[in-house]
Scaffold this motif. Structure first.
Motif, PDB file in Angstrom:
ATOM      1  N   ILE A 122       0.925  -1.152  -0.044  1.00 50.51           N
ATOM      2  CA  ILE A 122       0.006  -0.030   0.062  1.00 50.51           C
ATOM      3  C   ILE A 122       1.018   1.361   0.004  1.00 50.51           C
ATOM      4  O   ILE A 122       0.428   2.314  -0.422  1.00 50.51           O
ATOM      5  N   ALA A 123       2.076   1.232   0.471  1.00 46.24           N
ATOM      6  CA  ALA A 123       3.107   2.218   0.468  1.00 46.24           C
ATOM      7  C   ALA A 123       3.364   2.767  -1.056  1.00 46.24           C
ATOM      8  O   ALA A 123       3.276   3.939  -1.626  1.00 46.24           O
ATOM      9  N   GLU A 124       3.345   1.629  -2.078  1.00 43.10           N
ATOM     10  CA  GLU A 124       3.537   1.741  -3.332  1.00 43.10           C
ATOM     11  C   GLU A 124       2.400   2.583  -4.116  1.00 43.10           C
ATOM     12  O   GLU A 124       2.364   3.592  -4.867  1.00 43.10           O
ATOM     13  N   THR A 125       1.201   2.071  -3.409  1.00 43.89           N
ATOM     14  CA  THR A 125      -0.125   2.529  -4.044  1.00 43.89           C
ATOM     15  C   THR A 125      -0.271   4.324  -3.663  1.00 43.89           C
ATOM     16  O   THR A 125      -0.533   5.199  -4.664  1.00 43.89           O
ATOM     17  N   LEU A 126       0.374   4.630  -2.433  1.00 47.19           N
ATOM     18  CA  LEU A 126       0.358   6.130  -2.016  1.00 47.19           C
ATOM     19  C   LEU A 126       1.290   6.793  -3.179  1.00 47.19           C
ATOM     20  O   LEU A 126       0.976   8.278  -3.440  1.00 47.19           O
ATOM     21  N   ILE A 127       2.397   6.280  -3.431  1.00 49.08           N
ATOM     22  CA  ILE A 127       3.207   7.008  -4.257  1.00 49.08           C
ATOM     23  C   ILE A 127       2.880   7.063  -5.858  1.00 49.08           C
ATOM     24  O   ILE A 127       2.965   8.244  -6.398  1.00 49.08           O
ATOM     25  N   ALA A 128       2.161   6.020  -6.306  1.00 41.38           N
ATOM     26  CA  ALA A 128       1.716   6.158  -7.437  1.00 41.38           C
ATOM     27  C   ALA A 128       0.628   7.364  -7.461  1.00 41.38           C
ATOM     28  O   ALA A 128       0.340   7.883  -8.715  1.00 41.38           O
ATOM     29  N   MET A 129      -0.382   7.231  -6.301  1.00 40.88           N
ATOM     30  CA  MET A 129      -1.270   8.392  -6.600  1.00 40.88           C
ATOM     31  C   MET A 129      -0.829   9.637  -6.629  1.00 40.88           C
ATOM     32  O   MET A 129      -1.080  10.544  -7.099  1.00 40.88           O
ATOM     33  N   ASP A 130       0.560   9.811  -5.585  1.00 46.21           N
ATOM     34  CA  ASP A 130       0.958  11.183  -5.612  1.00 46.21           C
ATOM     35  C   ASP A 130       1.536  11.468  -6.892  1.00 46.21           C
ATOM     36  O   ASP A 130       1.431  12.704  -7.329  1.00 46.21           O
ATOM     37  N   ILE A 131       2.212  10.776  -7.818  1.00 44.18           N
ATOM     38  CA  ILE A 131       2.635  11.140  -9.063  1.00 44.18           C
ATOM     39  C   ILE A 131       1.597  11.819  -9.918  1.00 44.18           C
ATOM     40  O   ILE A 131       1.792  12.559 -10.718  1.00 44.18           O
ATOM     41  N   ARG A 132       0.144  10.936 -10.063  1.00 45.03           N
ATOM     42  CA  ARG A 132      -0.860  11.306 -10.825  1.00 45.03           C
ATOM     43  C   ARG A 132      -1.246  12.786 -10.085  1.00 45.03           C
ATOM     44  O   ARG A 132      -1.537  13.560 -10.965  1.00 45.03           O
ATOM     45  N   LYS A 133      -1.424  12.880  -8.846  1.00 44.61           N
ATOM     46  CA  LYS A 133      -1.585  14.251  -8.146  1.00 44.61           C
ATOM     47  C   LYS A 133      -0.808  15.335  -8.595  1.00 44.61           C
ATOM     48  O   LYS A 133      -1.453  16.279  -9.217  1.00 44.61           O
ATOM     49  N   TYR A 134       0.379  15.210  -8.790  1.00 47.30           N
ATOM     50  CA  TYR A 134       1.137  16.500  -9.187  1.00 47.30           C
ATOM     51  C   TYR A 134       1.256  16.621 -10.660  1.00 47.30           C
ATOM     52  O   TYR A 134       1.346  17.496 -11.257  1.00 47.30           O
ATOM     53  N   GLU A 135       1.216  15.387 -11.531  1.00 45.26           N
ATOM     54  CA  GLU A 135       1.123  15.359 -12.933  1.00 45.26           C
ATOM     55  C   GLU A 135      -0.433  16.457 -13.256  1.00 45.26           C
ATOM     56  O   GLU A 135      -0.094  17.269 -14.131  1.00 45.26           O
ATOM     57  N   GLU A 136      -1.356  16.096 -12.478  1.00 46.08           N
ATOM     58  CA  GLU A 136      -2.483  16.658 -12.902  1.00 46.08           C
ATOM     59  C   GLU A 136      -2.364  18.374 -12.436  1.00 46.08           C
ATOM     60  O   GLU A 136      -3.389  19.069 -13.003  1.00 46.08           O
ATOM     61  N   GLY A 138       0.151  19.850 -13.231  1.00 44.56           N
ATOM     62  CA  GLY A 138       1.057  20.480 -14.346  1.00 44.56           C
ATOM     63  C   GLY A 138       2.350  20.970 -13.768  1.00 44.56           C
ATOM     64  O   GLY A 138       2.808  21.707 -14.465  1.00 44.56           O
ATOM     65  N   LEU A 139       2.876  20.275 -12.641  1.00 43.50           N
ATOM     66  CA  LEU A 139       4.332  20.358 -12.320  1.00 43.50           C
ATOM     67  C   LEU A 139       5.361  20.049 -13.437  1.00 43.50           C
ATOM     68  O   LEU A 139       4.841  19.125 -14.151  1.00 43.50           O
ATOM     69  N   PRO A 140       6.474  20.547 -13.492  1.00 45.21           N
ATOM     70  CA  PRO A 140       7.591  20.042 -14.281  1.00 45.21           C
ATOM     71  C   PRO A 140       7.950  18.569 -13.837  1.00 45.21           C
ATOM     72  O   PRO A 140       7.844  18.364 -12.484  1.00 45.21           O
ATOM     73  N   PHE A 141       8.620  17.740 -14.716  1.00 43.68           N
ATOM     74  CA  PHE A 141       9.063  16.535 -14.203  1.00 43.68           C
ATOM     75  C   PHE A 141       9.951  16.554 -13.172  1.00 43.68           C
ATOM     76  O   PHE A 141       9.773  15.671 -12.326  1.00 43.68           O
ATOM     77  N   GLU A 142      10.874  17.304 -13.082  1.00 50.26           N
ATOM     78  CA  GLU A 142      11.817  17.276 -11.957  1.00 50.26           C
ATOM     79  C   GLU A 142      11.045  17.739 -10.596  1.00 50.26           C
ATOM     80  O   GLU A 142      11.407  17.049  -9.556  1.00 50.26           O
ATOM     81  N   LYS A 143      10.264  18.587 -10.540  1.00 49.69           N
ATOM     82  CA  LYS A 143       9.541  18.981  -9.369  1.00 49.69           C
ATOM     83  C   LYS A 143       8.577  17.784  -9.095  1.00 49.69           C
ATOM     84  O   LYS A 143       8.655  17.555  -7.722  1.00 49.69           O
ATOM     85  N   ILE A 144       8.046  17.065  -9.834  1.00 45.44           N
ATOM     86  CA  ILE A 144       7.215  16.128  -9.628  1.00 45.44           C
ATOM     87  C   ILE A 144       8.045  14.843  -8.778  1.00 45.44           C
ATOM     88  O   ILE A 144       7.628  14.458  -7.732  1.00 45.44           O
ATOM     89  N   VAL A 145       9.189  14.513  -9.516  1.00 52.70           N
ATOM     90  CA  VAL A 145      10.187  13.638  -8.802  1.00 52.70           C
ATOM     91  C   VAL A 145      10.481  14.053  -7.201  1.00 52.70           C
ATOM     92  O   VAL A 145      10.447  13.331  -6.405  1.00 52.70           O
ATOM     93  N   GLU A 146      10.618  15.391  -7.264  1.00 55.39           N
ATOM     94  CA  GLU A 146      11.364  15.845  -5.912  1.00 55.39           C
ATOM     95  C   GLU A 146      10.087  15.977  -4.871  1.00 55.39           C
ATOM     96  O   GLU A 146      10.280  15.620  -3.781  1.00 55.39           O
ATOM     97  N   ASN A 147       8.937  16.291  -5.074  1.00 56.54           N
ATOM     98  CA  ASN A 147       7.726  16.208  -4.296  1.00 56.54           C
ATOM     99  C   ASN A 147       7.437  14.741  -4.055  1.00 56.54           C
ATOM    100  O   ASN A 147       7.162  14.410  -2.809  1.00 56.54           O
ATOM    101  N   VAL A 148       7.455  13.920  -4.797  1.00 58.37           N
ATOM    102  CA  VAL A 148       7.064  12.412  -4.583  1.00 58.37           C
ATOM    103  C   VAL A 148       7.885  11.805  -3.693  1.00 58.37           C
ATOM    104  O   VAL A 148       7.536  11.202  -2.695  1.00 58.37           O
ATOM    105  N   GLU A 149       9.349  11.956  -3.879  1.00 56.48           N
ATOM    106  CA  GLU A 149      10.194  11.752  -2.952  1.00 56.48           C
ATOM    107  C   GLU A 149      10.044  12.122  -1.525  1.00 56.48           C
ATOM    108  O   GLU A 149      10.195  11.472  -0.440  1.00 56.48           O
ATOM    109  N   ALA A 150       9.733  13.219  -1.509  1.00 56.14           N
ATOM    110  CA  ALA A 150       9.771  14.077  -0.040  1.00 56.14           C
ATOM    111  C   ALA A 150       8.484  13.444   0.635  1.00 56.14           C
ATOM    112  O   ALA A 150       8.483  13.188   1.657  1.00 56.14           O
ATOM    113  N   ASP A 151       7.381  13.440  -0.023  1.00 55.72           N
ATOM    114  CA  ASP A 151       6.241  12.605   0.479  1.00 55.72           C
ATOM    115  C   ASP A 151       6.627  11.310   0.928  1.00 55.72           C
ATOM    116  O   ASP A 151       6.206  10.783   2.117  1.00 55.72           O
TER     117      ASP A 151
END
Length: 279
Positions: A122-136, A138-151
């Motif tokens: 379920i930890a993977e589930t939350l990460i997968a959901m985070d990626i979609r949230k930040y993609e939606e 409209g954040l740039p790729f590098e910022k999405i990676v940074e935010n998801v790893e911080a979360d």
């Protein structure tokens, strides 16, 4: 849609995730005696648990190949992400990184990032959901990676299982002292380190006391939970999962919570009756 999210099959998907068209599954394979089970939409948990109960041997798993990840990273999308089991527990992360490298060598540069969940299920589930949230957003790729790893790094994983046999026999409990004899009905309370290996947090006699002790750990560790999602997965014990959810939500405030049944790999390692909590 300009992106896709590839998860290995230790990641549980909500019904909404399944319908979204965002996610692709990179299945692991499970071996029970001479039978090989692909952990995809054909996985039958009840049949799997029956086979495991009837077998004298411990089931084993094998990760997706780099070539499979390479194929998954292809297509028309401009960006691709992968979410894998902890690199401390499985070769899935390294396989995905190799798959990314193969893709770049053969097909040219593309924004591809592989997230080491440093956990499972379920930890993977939350990460997968985070990626979609930040993609939606409209954040740039590098910022999405940074935010998801911080979360990811702000979350903790906890679990209580009826049996640790599958983890122990598959070498996933390296460095943990032998668990007290099961004849005494001692149930360890387990967790994950920030690097993604398994640690023992405590133990109790009987599953209910162990779950209560796990909740105590969750509450003690909880910080700024009002904006966080409580995620619980269970192996064939929905009422137990609901009880744990209630116990936690009675003591701390969370943004929301959800419960999912484990897919194949999580069912293998959580075993019948296991509970996994991520917050």
């Amino acid at each position: 849609m300009n992106y896709k999210v590839v998860t290995d099959s230790c990641c549980e998907w909500t019904d909404e995730m399944k319908k979204s068209g965002v996610y692709e599954n990179a299945p692991l394979t499970i071996q029970v005696d001479d039978k090989y089970i692909v952990d995809d939409e054909t996985f039958d948990q009840a049949d799997f648990l029956r086979m495991v109960a009837e077998s004298p041997n411990c089931p084993k798993s094998s990760c997706p190949s780099p070539e499979l990840y390479m194929q998954e990273f292809g297509g028309e999308t401009e960006r691709a992400y992968a979410v894998t089991l902890s690199s401390q527990l499985s070769g899935s992360y390294n396989s995905a990184v190799l798959g990314r490298n193969l893709y770049v060598e053969e097909c040219g540069e593309k924004n591809i990032h592989v997230f080491d969940s440093r956990s499972a299920s379920i930890a993977e589930t939350l990460i997968a959901m985070d990626i979609r949230k930040y993609e939606e957003q409209g954040l740039p790729f590098e910022k999405i990676v940074e935010n998801v790893e911080a979360d990811r790094d702000e979350r903790n994983t906890y679990f209580v299982l009826e049996s640790l046999d599958a983890l122990r026999k598959n070498g996933r409990l390296t460095g943990i002292k032998a668990v007290v004899a099961s004849a005494l009905n001692i149930k360890p309370v387990m967790g994950a380190t920030k690097e993604g290996s398994i640690i023992q947090l405590g133990q109790a006699r009987g599953i209910k006391k162990a779950l209560a002790k796990m909740v105590d750990h969750i509450v003690k560790d909880a910080k700024d939970t009002e904006g966080k999602i409580l995620a619980i997965s269970h192996c064939n014990c929905p009422e137990r999962a609901k009880m744990v959810e209630s116990m936690i939500r009675e003591r701390i405030q969370v943004k929301s919570s959800f419960i999912l049944d484990t897919e194949g790999i999580s069912s293998l390692y959580a075993s019948d009756g296991g509970i996994i909590v991520v917050l």
